[in-house]
Design an enzyme around this catalytic site. Structure first.
Site, PDB file in Angstrom:
ATOM      1  N   SER A   1      -3.647  -6.012   2.226  1.00 50.97           N
ATOM      2  CA  SER A   1      -3.382  -5.726   3.641  1.00 50.97           C
ATOM      3  C   SER A   1      -3.561  -7.014   4.433  1.00 50.97           C
ATOM      4  CB  SER A   1      -4.366  -4.672   4.160  1.00 50.97           C
ATOM      5  OG  SER A   1      -4.325  -4.576   5.572  1.00 50.97           O
TER       6      SER A   1
ATOM      7  N   TYR B   1     -12.925  -1.637   4.883  1.00 52.99           N
ATOM      8  CA  TYR B   1     -11.509  -1.873   4.558  1.00 52.99           C
ATOM      9  C   TYR B   1     -11.251  -3.370   4.452  1.00 52.99           C
ATOM     10  CZ  TYR B   1      -6.407  -1.273   4.838  1.00 52.99           C
ATOM     11  OH  TYR B   1      -5.055  -1.278   4.590  1.00 52.99           O
TER      12      TYR B   1
END
Length: 258
Positions: free
Chosen positions: A145, A162
């Site tokens: 990401s 994350y």
């Protein structure tokens, strides 16, 4: 030129394929000529994706798989091998985005991020890489990401676990790439920015304030559109990228440039 992007005769495995980017990628693989195994926990959702892929005329199987469970991953990959005989492409797409900062989030939520985003890749590779080594061929693409390299300053969109787990994906990617290149296996990562998916539609895409801020910060002035990740995935999964190893390709509209 098109021949180097052709996936005819290849077998692609996509984890987290029940919706969103994973489902889109699985369909793109089939359109490029590959047979496809779609894996996810939600078998009922996989059936819908399977039906779409079948329209291309390519072979496809749907396999229940929880990437956080070693037994589940082992069984799923064996099912794919029993069906197709080999696995040429592994797209590690399964992932979760758990909100929270380190000073307030639970250990359970922290572990959930790492179990899915990092351990899931480890387990999938553990049961795919040996036959890739034996066949002297393999393409592994790990979905990281932009949040592996950038983060949100505050508010409801803080995702420390994350950030950390997706950064770990990059470390795992480079480590595997260095070790397996000698076996004609390429290992690379992609870093999508904001795309609408099941994971974002009920959160980020429901915040008009967030979307306005994102559009302002992104040189492309918008989020990614359906299918815009597929070209990069096909490239990294095909012979066009035969000398591309251990790279992190950002598909972000320029978001990380500013």
């Amino acid at each position: 030129m098109n021949e180097i992007f052709d996936l005819t005769g290849k077998v692609a495995v996509v984890t987290g394929a029940s919706a969103g980017l994973g489902a889109d990628a699985a369909l793109a693989y089939a359109k490029a000529g590959a047979s496809v195994a779609i894996l996810a926990r939600r078998v009922e959702k996989l059936s819908q994706v399977k039906a779409e892929i079948e329209k291309t005329g390519q072979k496809v199987i749907a396999v229940a798989c929880d990437v956080t469970s070693e037994e589940s991953v082992k069984k799923a990959m064996q099912t794919v091998l029993d069906t197709f005989g080999h696995i040429d492409i592994l797209l590690n797409n399964a992932g979760v985005a758990v909100a929270g900062a380190v000073d307030s989030m639970s250990e359970e939520d922290w572990n959930k991020s790492f179990d899915t985003n990092v351990k899931g890749i480890f387990l999938a590779c553990k049961y795919v890489v040996p036959q890739m080594i034996e066949n002297k061929y393999g393409k592994i693409i790990n979905v990281a990401s932009v949040n592996a390299v950038v983060a949100n300053k505050g508010g409801a969109f803080i995702r420390h676990s994350y950030n950390a787990s997706k950064a770990a994906v990059l470390g795992l990617t480079t480590g595997m790439a260095a070790s397996y290149a000698q076996h004609n296996i390429t290992v690379n990562a992609v870093g999508p920015a904001l795309f609408e998916s099941e994971m974002t539609s009920d959160t980020l895409f429901k915040s008009e304030e967030f979307l306005k801020g994102y559009a302002y910060l992104n040189p492309s002035s918008r989020a990614g559109r359906k299918g815009e990740l597929n070209g990069t995935l096909i490239y990294l999964s095909s012979d066009a990228s035969s000398y591309v190893q251990g790279q992190f390709i950002l598909v972000d509209g320029g978001f990380t440039l500013v």
